[in-house]
Design a protein around this motif. Structure first.
Motif, PDB file in Angstrom:
ATOM      1  N   ASN A 132      16.248  12.455  -0.402  1.00 48.32           N
ATOM      2  CA  ASN A 132      15.565  12.079   0.846  1.00 48.32           C
ATOM      3  C   ASN A 132      14.925  13.296   1.499  1.00 48.32           C
ATOM      4  OD1 ASN A 132      16.118   9.367   0.675  1.00 48.32           O
ATOM      5  ND2 ASN A 132      17.995   9.488   1.870  1.00 48.32           N
ATOM      6  N   ASP A 133      15.599  14.434   1.453  1.00 50.19           N
ATOM      7  CA  ASP A 133      15.029  15.656   2.033  1.00 50.19           C
ATOM      8  C   ASP A 133      13.763  16.083   1.295  1.00 50.19           C
ATOM      9  OD1 ASP A 133      16.994  15.836   3.987  1.00 50.19           O
ATOM     10  OD2 ASP A 133      18.247  17.211   2.829  1.00 50.19           O
ATOM     11  N   GLN A 134      13.754  15.957  -0.017  1.00 49.14           N
ATOM     12  CA  GLN A 134      12.569  16.319  -0.796  1.00 49.14           C
ATOM     13  C   GLN A 134      11.423  15.357  -0.497  1.00 49.14           C
ATOM     14  OE1 GLN A 134      14.587  16.213  -4.595  1.00 49.14           O
ATOM     15  NE2 GLN A 134      14.120  18.389  -4.931  1.00 49.14           N
ATOM     16  N   ILE A 135      11.742  14.090  -0.362  1.00 47.84           N
ATOM     17  CA  ILE A 135      10.709  13.094  -0.043  1.00 47.84           C
ATOM     18  C   ILE A 135      10.107  13.398   1.323  1.00 47.84           C
ATOM     19  CG2 ILE A 135      10.316  10.655   0.494  1.00 47.84           C
ATOM     20  CD1 ILE A 135      12.474  10.043  -1.668  1.00 47.84           C
ATOM     21  N   LYS A 136      10.953  13.714   2.281  1.00 51.54           N
ATOM     22  CA  LYS A 136      10.466  14.033   3.619  1.00 51.54           C
ATOM     23  C   LYS A 136       9.594  15.289   3.595  1.00 51.54           C
ATOM     24  CE  LYS A 136      11.901  14.790   8.363  1.00 51.54           C
ATOM     25  NZ  LYS A 136      13.017  14.881   9.301  1.00 51.54           N
ATOM     26  N   SER A 137      10.041  16.302   2.893  1.00 48.84           N
ATOM     27  CA  SER A 137       9.284  17.550   2.795  1.00 48.84           C
ATOM     28  C   SER A 137       7.927  17.316   2.137  1.00 48.84           C
ATOM     29  CB  SER A 137      10.083  18.581   2.001  1.00 48.84           C
ATOM     30  OG  SER A 137       9.347  19.751   1.810  1.00 48.84           O
TER      31      SER A 137
ATOM     32  N   ILE B 205       0.839  -1.201   0.000  1.00 47.76           N
ATOM     33  CA  ILE B 205       0.000   0.000   0.000  1.00 47.76           C
ATOM     34  C   ILE B 205       0.873   1.250   0.000  1.00 47.76           C
ATOM     35  CG2 ILE B 205      -1.640   1.357   1.381  1.00 47.76           C
ATOM     36  CD1 ILE B 205      -2.818  -1.416   2.261  1.00 47.76           C
ATOM     37  N   GLU B 206       1.899   1.264   0.852  1.00 45.24           N
ATOM     38  CA  GLU B 206       2.793   2.420   0.913  1.00 45.24           C
ATOM     39  C   GLU B 206       3.474   2.651  -0.422  1.00 45.24           C
ATOM     40  OE1 GLU B 206       5.359   1.472   4.180  1.00 45.24           O
ATOM     41  OE2 GLU B 206       3.822   1.956   5.674  1.00 45.24           O
ATOM     42  N   GLN B 207       3.913   1.581  -1.073  1.00 41.75           N
ATOM     43  CA  GLN B 207       4.574   1.722  -2.365  1.00 41.75           C
ATOM     44  C   GLN B 207       3.612   2.231  -3.433  1.00 41.75           C
ATOM     45  OE1 GLN B 207       6.294  -2.136  -3.024  1.00 41.75           O
ATOM     46  NE2 GLN B 207       7.986  -1.768  -1.608  1.00 41.75           N
ATOM     47  N   ARG B 208       2.395   1.680  -3.442  1.00 42.17           N
ATOM     48  CA  ARG B 208       1.402   2.134  -4.431  1.00 42.17           C
ATOM     49  C   ARG B 208       1.040   3.596  -4.195  1.00 42.17           C
ATOM     50  NH1 ARG B 208      -1.370  -3.105  -3.580  1.00 42.17           N
ATOM     51  NH2 ARG B 208      -2.867  -1.952  -2.355  1.00 42.17           N
ATOM     52  N   LEU B 209       0.870   3.962  -2.922  1.00 36.62           N
ATOM     53  CA  LEU B 209       0.528   5.347  -2.596  1.00 36.62           C
ATOM     54  C   LEU B 209       1.647   6.279  -3.039  1.00 36.62           C
ATOM     55  CD1 LEU B 209      -1.246   7.500  -1.267  1.00 36.62           C
ATOM     56  CD2 LEU B 209      -0.136   6.931   0.907  1.00 36.62           C
ATOM     57  N   GLY B 210       2.873   5.921  -2.698  1.00 35.02           N
ATOM     58  CA  GLY B 210       4.013   6.740  -3.098  1.00 35.02           C
ATOM     59  C   GLY B 210       4.108   6.873  -4.609  1.00 35.02           C
ATOM     60  N   LYS B 211       3.921   5.766  -5.299  1.00 35.05           N
ATOM     61  CA  LYS B 211       3.991   5.783  -6.760  1.00 35.05           C
ATOM     62  C   LYS B 211       2.910   6.687  -7.342  1.00 35.05           C
ATOM     63  CE  LYS B 211       4.174   2.789 -10.777  1.00 35.05           C
ATOM     64  NZ  LYS B 211       4.163   1.414 -11.269  1.00 35.05           N
TER      65      LYS B 211
ATOM     66  N   SER C  46       6.243  14.489   1.973  1.00 39.11           N
ATOM     67  CA  SER C  46       5.383  13.679   2.831  1.00 39.11           C
ATOM     68  C   SER C  46       4.794  14.518   3.958  1.00 39.11           C
ATOM     69  CB  SER C  46       6.137  12.470   3.388  1.00 39.11           C
ATOM     70  OG  SER C  46       7.176  12.879   4.241  1.00 39.11           O
ATOM     71  N   GLU C  47       5.571  15.453   4.490  1.00 41.43           N
ATOM     72  CA  GLU C  47       5.056  16.346   5.538  1.00 41.43           C
ATOM     73  C   GLU C  47       3.939  17.229   4.990  1.00 41.43           C
ATOM     74  OE1 GLU C  47       8.647  18.289   6.797  1.00 41.43           O
ATOM     75  OE2 GLU C  47       9.183  16.660   8.164  1.00 41.43           O
ATOM     76  N   LYS C  48       4.122  17.742   3.790  1.00 45.48           N
ATOM     77  CA  LYS C  48       3.100  18.596   3.166  1.00 45.48           C
ATOM     78  C   LYS C  48       1.820  17.806   2.885  1.00 45.48           C
ATOM     79  CE  LYS C  48       6.431  21.708   1.072  1.00 45.48           C
ATOM     80  NZ  LYS C  48       7.108  22.134  -0.157  1.00 45.48           N
ATOM     81  N   ILE C  49       1.977  16.593   2.385  1.00 43.52           N
ATOM     82  CA  ILE C  49       0.817  15.755   2.098  1.00 43.52           C
ATOM     83  C   ILE C  49       0.085  15.409   3.386  1.00 43.52           C
ATOM     84  CG2 ILE C  49       0.100  13.471   1.269  1.00 43.52           C
ATOM     85  CD1 ILE C  49       2.428  13.736  -0.799  1.00 43.52           C
TER      86      ILE C  49
END
Length: 71
Positions: free
Chosen positions: A48-53, A27-33, A55-58
């Motif tokens: 990694n910093d962009q991914i974290k940012s 589920i996490e992989q599908r959601l991320g994709k 995910s925080e915004k979402i």
């Protein structure tokens, strides 16, 4: 209960726990994709910093959306 019966139940529990972990990962992989595709992001350019940012915004958006829906 006999020792063998308990061991069988423990093995079954471990198997179920692993299946749950696997499903969560799917589920996490599908959601991320889907997020990456919908936002037209390039995998190669995501740090990694962009991914974290992102995910925080979402997460913040979803929290606000839930609070509006509950009102």
């Amino acid at each position: 209960m006999t020792k063998t019966s308990i061991q069988k139940q423990e093995a079954k529990l471990k198997e179920i726990t692993q299946k749950i972990k696997n499903e969560k990962n799917k589920i996490e992989q599908r959601l991320g994709k889907q997020v990456i595709n919908q936002a037209n992001l390039d995998y190669a350019n995501l740090s990694n910093d962009q991914i974290k940012s992102l995910s925080e915004k979402i997460a913040e958006f979803l929290k606000q959306d839930q609070s509006h829906n509950q009102s």
